[in-house]
Design a protein around this motif. Structure first.
Motif, PDB file in Angstrom:
ATOM      1  N   HIS A   1       3.998   7.713   5.165  1.00 38.32           N
ATOM      2  CA  HIS A   1       3.391   6.902   4.103  1.00 38.32           C
ATOM      3  C   HIS A   1       3.901   5.466   4.120  1.00 38.32           C
ATOM      4  N   PRO A   2       3.686   4.725   5.203  1.00 37.92           N
ATOM      5  CA  PRO A   2       4.276   3.394   5.349  1.00 37.92           C
ATOM      6  C   PRO A   2       3.537   2.276   4.606  1.00 37.92           C
ATOM      7  N   SER A   3       2.422   2.579   3.982  1.00 38.53           N
ATOM      8  CA  SER A   3       1.635   1.524   3.338  1.00 38.53           C
ATOM      9  C   SER A   3       2.091   1.264   1.905  1.00 38.53           C
ATOM     10  N   LYS A   4       1.939   0.027   1.485  1.00 37.67           N
ATOM     11  CA  LYS A   4       2.231  -0.315   0.102  1.00 37.67           C
ATOM     12  C   LYS A   4       1.280   0.445  -0.815  1.00 37.67           C
ATOM     13  N   PRO A   5       1.808   1.082  -1.869  1.00 37.48           N
ATOM     14  CA  PRO A   5       0.931   1.855  -2.752  1.00 37.48           C
ATOM     15  C   PRO A   5      -0.007   0.959  -3.551  1.00 37.48           C
ATOM     16  N   THR A   6      -1.143   1.515  -3.912  1.00 36.07           N
ATOM     17  CA  THR A   6      -2.091   0.804  -4.780  1.00 36.07           C
ATOM     18  C   THR A   6      -1.834   1.201  -6.228  1.00 36.07           C
ATOM     19  N   GLY A   7      -2.320   0.376  -7.144  1.00 31.87           N
ATOM     20  CA  GLY A   7      -2.148   0.677  -8.558  1.00 31.87           C
ATOM     21  C   GLY A   7      -0.752   0.339  -9.042  1.00 31.87           C
ATOM     22  N   LYS A   8      -0.502   0.671 -10.293  1.00 34.45           N
ATOM     23  CA  LYS A   8       0.776   0.359 -10.942  1.00 34.45           C
ATOM     24  C   LYS A   8       1.820   1.398 -10.538  1.00 34.45           C
ATOM     25  N   THR A   9       2.899   0.951  -9.935  1.00 32.85           N
ATOM     26  CA  THR A   9       4.009   1.823  -9.544  1.00 32.85           C
ATOM     27  C   THR A   9       5.315   1.052  -9.736  1.00 32.85           C
ATOM     28  N   THR A  10       6.400   1.646  -9.275  1.00 35.33           N
ATOM     29  CA  THR A  10       7.694   0.949  -9.328  1.00 35.33           C
ATOM     30  C   THR A  10       8.019   0.313  -7.975  1.00 35.33           C
ATOM     31  N   TRP A  11       7.020   0.076  -7.182  1.00 35.57           N
ATOM     32  CA  TRP A  11       7.194  -0.593  -5.886  1.00 35.57           C
ATOM     33  C   TRP A  11       7.821  -1.973  -6.102  1.00 35.57           C
ATOM     34  N   HIS A  12       8.589  -2.410  -5.109  1.00 33.76           N
ATOM     35  CA  HIS A  12       9.138  -3.770  -5.145  1.00 33.76           C
ATOM     36  C   HIS A  12       9.150  -4.340  -3.735  1.00 33.76           C
ATOM     37  N   GLY A  13       9.463  -5.596  -3.620  1.00 33.80           N
ATOM     38  CA  GLY A  13       9.369  -6.306  -2.351  1.00 33.80           C
ATOM     39  C   GLY A  13      10.613  -6.292  -1.494  1.00 33.80           C
ATOM     40  N   SER A  14      11.504  -5.329  -1.710  1.00 33.75           N
ATOM     41  CA  SER A  14      12.702  -5.152  -0.866  1.00 33.75           C
ATOM     42  C   SER A  14      13.582  -6.395  -0.869  1.00 33.75           C
ATOM     43  N   GLY A  15      13.756  -6.983  -2.037  1.00 38.32           N
ATOM     44  CA  GLY A  15      14.478  -8.250  -2.122  1.00 38.32           C
ATOM     45  C   GLY A  15      15.898  -8.202  -1.613  1.00 38.32           C
ATOM     46  N   GLU A  16      16.624  -7.117  -1.874  1.00 33.07           N
ATOM     47  CA  GLU A  16      18.005  -7.023  -1.400  1.00 33.07           C
ATOM     48  C   GLU A  16      18.040  -7.057   0.124  1.00 33.07           C
TER      49      GLU A  16
ATOM     50  N   PRO B   1      10.079  -5.877   8.886  1.00 29.95           N
ATOM     51  CA  PRO B   1       9.850  -4.521   9.395  1.00 29.95           C
ATOM     52  C   PRO B   1       8.513  -3.921   8.960  1.00 29.95           C
ATOM     53  N   ASN B   2       7.890  -4.483   7.936  1.00 31.04           N
ATOM     54  CA  ASN B   2       6.588  -3.952   7.515  1.00 31.04           C
ATOM     55  C   ASN B   2       5.449  -4.384   8.440  1.00 31.04           C
ATOM     56  N   THR B   3       5.687  -5.426   9.212  1.00 31.80           N
ATOM     57  CA  THR B   3       4.647  -5.908  10.131  1.00 31.80           C
ATOM     58  C   THR B   3       5.098  -5.896  11.585  1.00 31.80           C
ATOM     59  N   ASP B   4       6.331  -5.524  11.827  1.00 32.46           N
ATOM     60  CA  ASP B   4       6.913  -5.549  13.171  1.00 32.46           C
ATOM     61  C   ASP B   4       7.512  -4.172  13.438  1.00 32.46           C
ATOM     62  N   ALA B   5       6.747  -3.304  14.096  1.00 32.61           N
ATOM     63  CA  ALA B   5       7.165  -1.919  14.303  1.00 32.61           C
ATOM     64  C   ALA B   5       8.447  -1.820  15.125  1.00 32.61           C
TER      65      ALA B   5
END
Length: 478
Positions: free
Chosen positions: A257-272, A283-287
């Motif tokens: 499940h490598p894709s960013k989820p759709t809709g409202k979730t607790t997803w974040h942009g991996s800031g740390e 890493p999300n665009t460079d395998a």
């Protein structure tokens, strides 16, 4: 007097359910091994490309909980739950909040895990990252003795820092004393040749061995409660080069499940993760880069595994294993690309599920796994029962001794919380309830797992789980 009689009666009742070997020992030692950011990415959890022989060997002698969930996907709040047996606030300062309450004279604060054992005659020692700050102190460099993270808990709370100068430097340190000052100037992963001691965890382990040697001298009179906190695989992913070699040419399974989820979730942009030097790669665009990150994480796991083995070997050499309860615990999980996240801090399965292994001599059916849903808050009362100590009043967790004695026994549900929402995990579903009432509902019986929100299709399930969630914990808890 009445309180003593009550506790004694509870203790006698509890002893009837304990394994025979632990009935013979008055109060066994406790060795608590805390590993930072450790996913259940281990051989004993069915991951075949990871090399974790020492933890796997511990699992063969213990009870593996395959569905253990932490209370919060962040270090401080998760460790609060471990060290108090209670649900708490979300945030890395949760234990410092508790400390301020204690110092203000609050009488309603339950005792901490080590404080309770200290009250019952144990010598209590922590080494490394057991509470949120390695060494358990506040201040700008986390070394101020006047700001204890856990007052009245430890006889000694230690953090060897060496060339890293102070606990804050060691926490985010790379090889040979490199301290995190500006994360952008530090590589997100690293593999340097040298011994285990070129990274901070080597010093932590050496001090833990020294403490074991000292504590073992008096166990006939005074049992010990030793907690050891290993920092890796926490960011940045740095480990001696020898631990990366097994993974250099390894073939890793695809990210689920490598894709960013759709809709409202607790997803974040991996800031740390993203604030470290990544050589302008994502890493999300460079395998290829994603695979490199995963391999360096794996190297850190194998490094931590080796250090765990050194501690357990010393326990054996000191002839203390037969009278020691060993608990290995990961403070939360970590996304490695699932849902396009590289980090923790979500309320998805990857952030909340972590390893839990309990081992002691004489356990029935050692090596059998339990699929019961259990929580971090359950560890405190479990060790109390195994050590023949009454549980304190005011804690939320439940003893897992019935699940240890019968690995087929079912659990209940697990509650976790973040800054924006709260979640409950049942054997079949996960529901996430946001502060504005919006619900996510996922069916773990389907291949979609936590990628398809079925809340609108199953409002009755949402209502039932909402009621159950609030029956276990009131929200929000500040």
């Amino acid at each position: 007097m009445q309180r003593f009689i009550h506790h004694s009666l509870l203790l006698v009742i509890g002893l009837a359910y304990l394994p025979a070997t632990l009935q013979a020992a008055d109060h066994p030692n406790v060795l608590l091994l805390c590993i930072d950011d450790l996913r259940p990415e281990l051989g004993c959890y069915g991951v075949d490309y990871i090399q974790s022989p020492r933890i796997d060997a511990l699992a063969k002698k213990g009870r593996i909980f395959t569905k253990h969930y932490v209370q919060a996907p962040t270090c401080g709040a998760s460790r609060f739950a471990l060290l108090t047996g209670t649900y708490g606030s979300y945030g890395n300062n949760a234990l410092f909040k508790r400390s301020r309450e204690l110092r203000s004279g609050a009488e309603s604060v339950p005792p901490s895990f080590p404080a309770w054992f200290k009250t019952h005659g144990y010598r209590t020692v922590s080494v490394g990252k057991v509470s949120h700050h390695p060494g358990g102190r506040g201040g700008s460099n986390w070394d101020d003795d006047s700001q204890p993270e856990m007052p009245n808990s430890w006889d000694r709370h230690l953090m060897p820092c060496g060339d890293w100068e102070h606990p804050r430097g060691a926490m985010h340190g790379l090889a040979h004393g490199e301290i995190r000052k500006n994360a952008k100037e530090m590589d997100v992963f690293q593999s340097k040749p040298g011994s285990d001691d070129i990274y901070p965890d080597g010093l932590i382990t050496a001090e833990a061995l020294h403490q074991l040697d000292d504590l073992a001298k008096d166990t006939a009179e005074t049992p010990f409660f030793l907690a050891v906190g290993i920092i890796r695989p926490h960011l940045p992913f740095g480990a001696p080069a020898k631990y990366f070699e097994p993974y250099r040419d390894a073939v890793l399974p695809a990210i689920e499940h490598p894709s960013k989820p759709t809709g409202k979730t607790t997803w974040h942009g991996s800031g740390e993760f993203m604030k470290y030097n990544r050589w302008k790669r994502n890493p999300n665009t460079d395998a290829e880069f994603a695979t490199e990150v995963r391999k360096h994480y794996a190297a850190c796991v194998t490094y931590a595994d080796t250090l765990v083995g050194r501690i357990l070997d010393r326990l054996d050499q000191l002839k203390q294993r037969e009278n020691t309860i060993v608990v290995l615990w990961g403070d939360h999980g970590w996304h490695l690309g699932e849902q396009a996240v590289w980090g923790k801090h979500t309320l998805f399965e990857e952030s909340l599920r972590s390893p839990l292994i309990v081992s002691f001599d004489g356990m029935d059916d050692p090596g059998e796994s339990s699929s019961a849903i259990v929580e971090t808050i359950d560890i405190f009362p479990t060790v109390c029962e195994l050590a023949s100590i009454p549980r304190p009043n005011g804690i939320d967790g439940q003893s897992l001794v019935p699940n240890i004695n019968d690995p087929k026994k079912q659990g209940t549900e697990a509650v976790s919380y973040g800054s924006r929402a709260t979640t409950i995990r049942t054997p079949t579903h996960r529901m996430v309830l946001h502060r504005n009432g919006y619900a996510e509902l996922y069916d773990h019986r389907t291949p979609a797992g936590e990628t398809v929100n079925i809340a609108e299709r199953e409002p009755e399930t949402v209502q039932r789980l909402t009621e159950k969630l609030h029956s276990k914990r009131s929200f929000p808890r500040n």
